[in-house]
Design a protein around this motif. Structure first.
Motif, PDB file in Angstrom:
ATOM      1  N   TYR A   1       0.821  -1.222   0.000  1.00 41.67           N
ATOM      2  CA  TYR A   1       0.000   0.000   0.000  1.00 41.67           C
ATOM      3  C   TYR A   1       0.848   1.262   0.000  1.00 41.67           C
ATOM      4  O   TYR A   1       0.302   2.364   0.070  1.00 41.67           O
ATOM      5  CB  TYR A   1      -0.947   0.000   1.214  1.00 41.67           C
TER       6      TYR A   1
ATOM      7  N   ASP B   1       3.857  -8.257  -2.243  1.00 40.95           N
ATOM      8  CA  ASP B   1       2.986  -8.260  -1.068  1.00 40.95           C
ATOM      9  C   ASP B   1       3.587  -9.144   0.033  1.00 40.95           C
ATOM     10  O   ASP B   1       4.802  -9.376   0.068  1.00 40.95           O
ATOM     11  CB  ASP B   1       1.569  -8.698  -1.456  1.00 40.95           C
TER      12      ASP B   1
ATOM     13  N   SER C   1       2.023  -5.454  11.945  1.00 41.88           N
ATOM     14  CA  SER C   1       1.072  -5.965  12.941  1.00 41.88           C
ATOM     15  C   SER C   1       1.730  -7.006  13.860  1.00 41.88           C
ATOM     16  O   SER C   1       2.736  -7.627  13.509  1.00 41.88           O
ATOM     17  CB  SER C   1      -0.112  -6.610  12.226  1.00 41.88           C
TER      18      SER C   1
ATOM     19  N   TRP D   1      12.320   4.710  20.430  1.00 39.74           N
ATOM     20  CA  TRP D   1      10.960   4.313  20.051  1.00 39.74           C
ATOM     21  C   TRP D   1      10.900   2.797  20.188  1.00 39.74           C
ATOM     22  O   TRP D   1      11.592   2.082  19.467  1.00 39.74           O
ATOM     23  CB  TRP D   1      10.642   4.745  18.613  1.00 39.74           C
TER      24      TRP D   1
HETATM   25  P1  NDP Z   1       1.188  -6.128   8.330  1.00 43.26           P
HETATM   26  O1  NDP Z   1       1.797  -6.926   9.407  1.00 43.26           O
HETATM   27  O2  NDP Z   1       0.015  -6.665   7.615  1.00 43.26           O
HETATM   28  O3  NDP Z   1       2.259  -5.774   7.193  1.00 43.26           O
HETATM   29  C1  NDP Z   1       3.503  -5.176   7.477  1.00 43.26           C
HETATM   30  C2  NDP Z   1       4.513  -5.597   6.429  1.00 43.26           C
HETATM   31  O4  NDP Z   1       4.730  -7.003   6.486  1.00 43.26           O
HETATM   32  C3  NDP Z   1       4.055  -5.278   5.010  1.00 43.26           C
HETATM   33  O5  NDP Z   1       5.163  -4.891   4.225  1.00 43.26           O
HETATM   34  C4  NDP Z   1       3.518  -6.628   4.574  1.00 43.26           C
HETATM   35  O6  NDP Z   1       3.442  -6.767   3.185  1.00 43.26           O
HETATM   36  C5  NDP Z   1       4.519  -7.568   5.189  1.00 43.26           C
HETATM   37  N1  NDP Z   1       4.088  -8.958   5.340  1.00 43.26           N
HETATM   38  C6  NDP Z   1       2.832  -9.460   5.374  1.00 43.26           C
HETATM   39  N2  NDP Z   1       2.879 -10.808   5.542  1.00 43.26           N
HETATM   40  C7  NDP Z   1       4.194 -11.154   5.635  1.00 43.26           C
HETATM   41  C8  NDP Z   1       4.893 -12.384   5.825  1.00 43.26           C
HETATM   42  N3  NDP Z   1       4.265 -13.565   5.951  1.00 43.26           N
HETATM   43  N4  NDP Z   1       6.234 -12.362   5.874  1.00 43.26           N
HETATM   44  C9  NDP Z   1       6.920 -11.199   5.762  1.00 43.26           C
HETATM   45  N5  NDP Z   1       6.305 -10.005   5.559  1.00 43.26           N
HETATM   46  C10 NDP Z   1       4.968  -9.982   5.516  1.00 43.26           C
HETATM   47  O7  NDP Z   1       0.873  -4.708   8.965  1.00 43.26           O
HETATM   48  P2  NDP Z   1      -0.139  -3.613   8.452  1.00 43.26           P
HETATM   49  O8  NDP Z   1       0.064  -3.302   7.037  1.00 43.26           O
HETATM   50  O9  NDP Z   1      -1.482  -3.994   8.909  1.00 43.26           O
HETATM   51  O10 NDP Z   1       0.387  -2.361   9.285  1.00 43.26           O
HETATM   52  C11 NDP Z   1      -0.307  -1.829  10.334  1.00 43.26           C
HETATM   53  C12 NDP Z   1       0.241  -2.328  11.645  1.00 43.26           C
HETATM   54  O11 NDP Z   1       1.559  -1.808  11.826  1.00 43.26           O
HETATM   55  C13 NDP Z   1      -0.553  -1.830  12.830  1.00 43.26           C
HETATM   56  O12 NDP Z   1      -0.707  -2.854  13.772  1.00 43.26           O
HETATM   57  C14 NDP Z   1       0.313  -0.699  13.369  1.00 43.26           C
HETATM   58  O13 NDP Z   1       0.057  -0.406  14.717  1.00 43.26           O
HETATM   59  C15 NDP Z   1       1.687  -1.241  13.128  1.00 43.26           C
HETATM   60  N6  NDP Z   1       2.685  -0.179  13.116  1.00 43.26           N
HETATM   61  C16 NDP Z   1       3.565  -0.094  14.171  1.00 43.26           C
HETATM   62  C17 NDP Z   1       4.489   0.935  14.250  1.00 43.26           C
HETATM   63  C18 NDP Z   1       5.430   1.074  15.384  1.00 43.26           C
HETATM   64  O14 NDP Z   1       6.352   1.903  15.294  1.00 43.26           O
HETATM   65  N7  NDP Z   1       5.283   0.355  16.475  1.00 43.26           N
HETATM   66  C19 NDP Z   1       4.522   1.972  13.193  1.00 43.26           C
HETATM   67  C20 NDP Z   1       3.591   1.762  12.127  1.00 43.26           C
HETATM   68  C21 NDP Z   1       2.703   0.722  12.112  1.00 43.26           C
HETATM   69  P3  NDP Z   1       2.146  -6.205   2.364  1.00 43.26           P
HETATM   70  O15 NDP Z   1       1.619  -4.995   3.082  1.00 43.26           O
HETATM   71  O16 NDP Z   1       2.720  -5.852   1.063  1.00 43.26           O
HETATM   72  O17 NDP Z   1       1.164  -7.296   2.380  1.00 43.26           O
END
Ligand code: NDP
Length: 456
Positions: free
Chosen positions: A157, A185, A205, A424
């Motif tokens: 995204y 992805d 996440s 952080w």
């Molecule tokens: P995801 O866990 O869905 O995705 C994060 C990244 O992991 C993306 O690049 C995603 O790819 C990738 N990914 C997904 N599946 C896998 C896998 N099996 N193996 C390796 N990589 C994988 O998180 P979200 O996109 O939902 O992000 C939001 C989350 O991030 C929220 O929970 C938020 O609180 C947290 N967050 C935490 C921060 C912090 O500093 N603590 C800062 C920002 C966000 P793709 O998206 O391309 O599918």
């Protein structure tokens, strides 16, 4: 890979995805390129990063438009993010050379002891879409200055922004075999876990973070996880100005449509000011302009991912079913785009998902409390440990509450903010390790101890 604008649902770009084969080729190139990069001084590497920062700032309007188009972030907030993230480069300029320098610990007699900080090697940076500049910079800028090569996987995204990072990085003198942005992805992220990186730095996440930790455990390389939160804010009865507190709290909850890891996710309010706070809060949310994120007046745009709309609708439904009152919002806006009216739920309690599960969207639950003790108990009633905030007049009172919070960050009379000068970090389900600050510079290094004994 097709990139969709969440405000219009139009396809705005298409990319050729990386495959396991292209990934492996890029990884080998980074392995070779890192060695020469590590031989440059920290000051020389920092110079490239400063050029990168200058180029990003020069092109910020174009870059903000890209970020807004692919994530739906209101344009003013995209600009704020780009301008704000530059403070990481200022932090590195001030500290990196000193923090990465060799440290002589003992220099007496014929015994000499010193520490050197070697780069880890090639690191994997798997990142999130909600603040790609902030969370990306926290990792890849710091890693590069420390002498590492980086394979950066933006979220699907925020892929267009990731490609812009790569373009400006190479224009700034960071070699192509030192920084690579790969496109794909979650499956591509999974392929990265199979390669032998020298460190894994993940933002996303809890669920994916745990999966990554389990998958790479046997490699015995550094792993850092910056994960989600369910960040509480407590408004105590001695707060200086209830209306201002409500305005501030609403911004903490709804900035970037609530899609911040440290967004205010639940609010506890002392009973003596509860009604006044709720009225001021609802009134403030009513002033928010929702609409086209490309318009400079918009404060609430669409959410970035369509699937999140269902999560939010379920949380609202669950809360109302269990006795909460929906004071405003919560409706999906008909027509194109992933819009939901910002929702305020009051009279909430901890039977409800809205007070326990991460929402990551424009919905907030408010609960009345009768004492600081009750507030503390409820604030701690979560598996997450990212941030916790108190608004009150008395500093000692704030300190007593925040000292016992099992979170990486605590805020008194502020919330939803990050500074590069302090670490952080999340605790428990919010993560592992720390970025930013001196720790965040050293996170990308391995110490080596030198015991030198000169022949007498
Ligand atoms: P995801 O866990 O869905 O995705 C994060 C990244 O992991 C993306 O690049 C995603 O790819 C990738 N990914 C997904 N599946 C896998 C896998 N099996 N193996 C390796 N990589 C994988 O998180 P979200 O996109 O939902 O992000 C939001 C989350 O991030 C929220 O929970 C938020 O609180 C947290 N967050 C935490 C921060 C912090 O500093 N603590 C800062 C920002 C966000 P793709 O998206 O391309 O599918």
């Amino acid at each position: 890979m097709k990139i969709c604008n969440p405000a219009t649902e139009a396809i705005i770009a298409e990319y050729q995805e990386d495959t396991a084969e292209t990934l492996s080729g890029k990884f080998s190139a980074l392995k070779a390129g890192q060695k020469a990069w590590a031989l440059r001084t920290p000051g020389e590497r920092l110079e490239c990063i400063r050029k990168f920062g200058d180029l990003v700032r020069t092109n910020k309007n174009e870059l903000a438009a890209v970020l807004t188009a692919e994530t739906g972030k209101p344009i003013q907030q995209s600009l704020n993010e780009i301008n704000g993230a530059h403070n990481r480069i200022e932090h590195l300029s001030e500290y990196a050379v000193r923090v990465l320098a060799d440290e002589v610990m003992t220099d007496t007699g014929n015994t000499h002891e010193k520490i050197t900080y070697e780069p880890l090697g090639v690191i994997a940076n798997i990142s999130a879409w909600n603040f790609p500049y902030n969370v990306g910079y926290n990792v890849f800028l710091y890693a590069l200055v420390a002498g590492n090569a980086v394979m950066y996987k933006p979220s699907e995204y925020a892929a267009m922004t990731g490609k812009q990072f790569e373009k400006y990085m190479h224009l700034s003198g960071v070699p192509r075999d030192v920084f690579q942005c790969v496109i794909g992805d979650g499956k591509l992220g999974q392929s990265m876990l199979e390669l032998n990186f020298d460190g894994y730095f993940f933002t996303g996440s809890y669920k994916t973070g745990v999966h990554i930790a389990e998958t790479v455990a046997r490699k015995l390389v550094p792993l850092q996880l910056e994960l989600g939160g369910k960040d509480p804010l407590y408004i105590a009865d001695d707060v200086a100005d209830v209306k201002q507190a409500a305005i501030h709290a609403a911004e903490g909850a709804f900035y970037n449509n609530g899609q911040s890891c440290c967004a205010v996710e639940r609010i506890y309010v002392a009973e003596s000011i509860y009604n006044e706070f709720v009225e001021a809060f609802v009134q403030e949310v009513g002033t928010y302009t929702m609409g086209d994120p490309a318009s400079p007046d918009t404060f609430i745009g669409p959410v970035t991912r369509e699937a999140q709309l269902e999560v939010l609708a379920k949380q609202v439904e669950d809360a109302v079913h269990k006795g909460a009152t929906l004071r405003t919002g919560g409706e999906r806006v008909p027509g194109k785009g992933y819009y939901i009216e910002p929702a305020v739920l009051i009279n909430c309690n901890h039977e409800m998902d809205i007070m326990k599960e991460e929402s990551f969207g424009p919905v907030i639950g408010i609960q009345k409390v009768s004492s600081d003790e009750e507030a503390v108990r409820l604030m701690q009633d979560t598996g997450y440990g990212l941030t916790a905030a108190v608004f009150c007049a008395d500093e000692q009172r704030a300190k007593a509450i925040l000292d016992v919070m099992d979170t990486g960050t605590v805020y008194w009379n502020c919330c939803d903010r990050v500074s590069p000068y302090v670490p952080w970090s999340g605790r428990r389900n919010s993560g592992l390790g720390a970025t930013l600050s001196v720790q965040g510079i050293r996170a990308f290094t391995r110490p080596k101890a030198y015991h030198w004994r000169k022949p007498s």
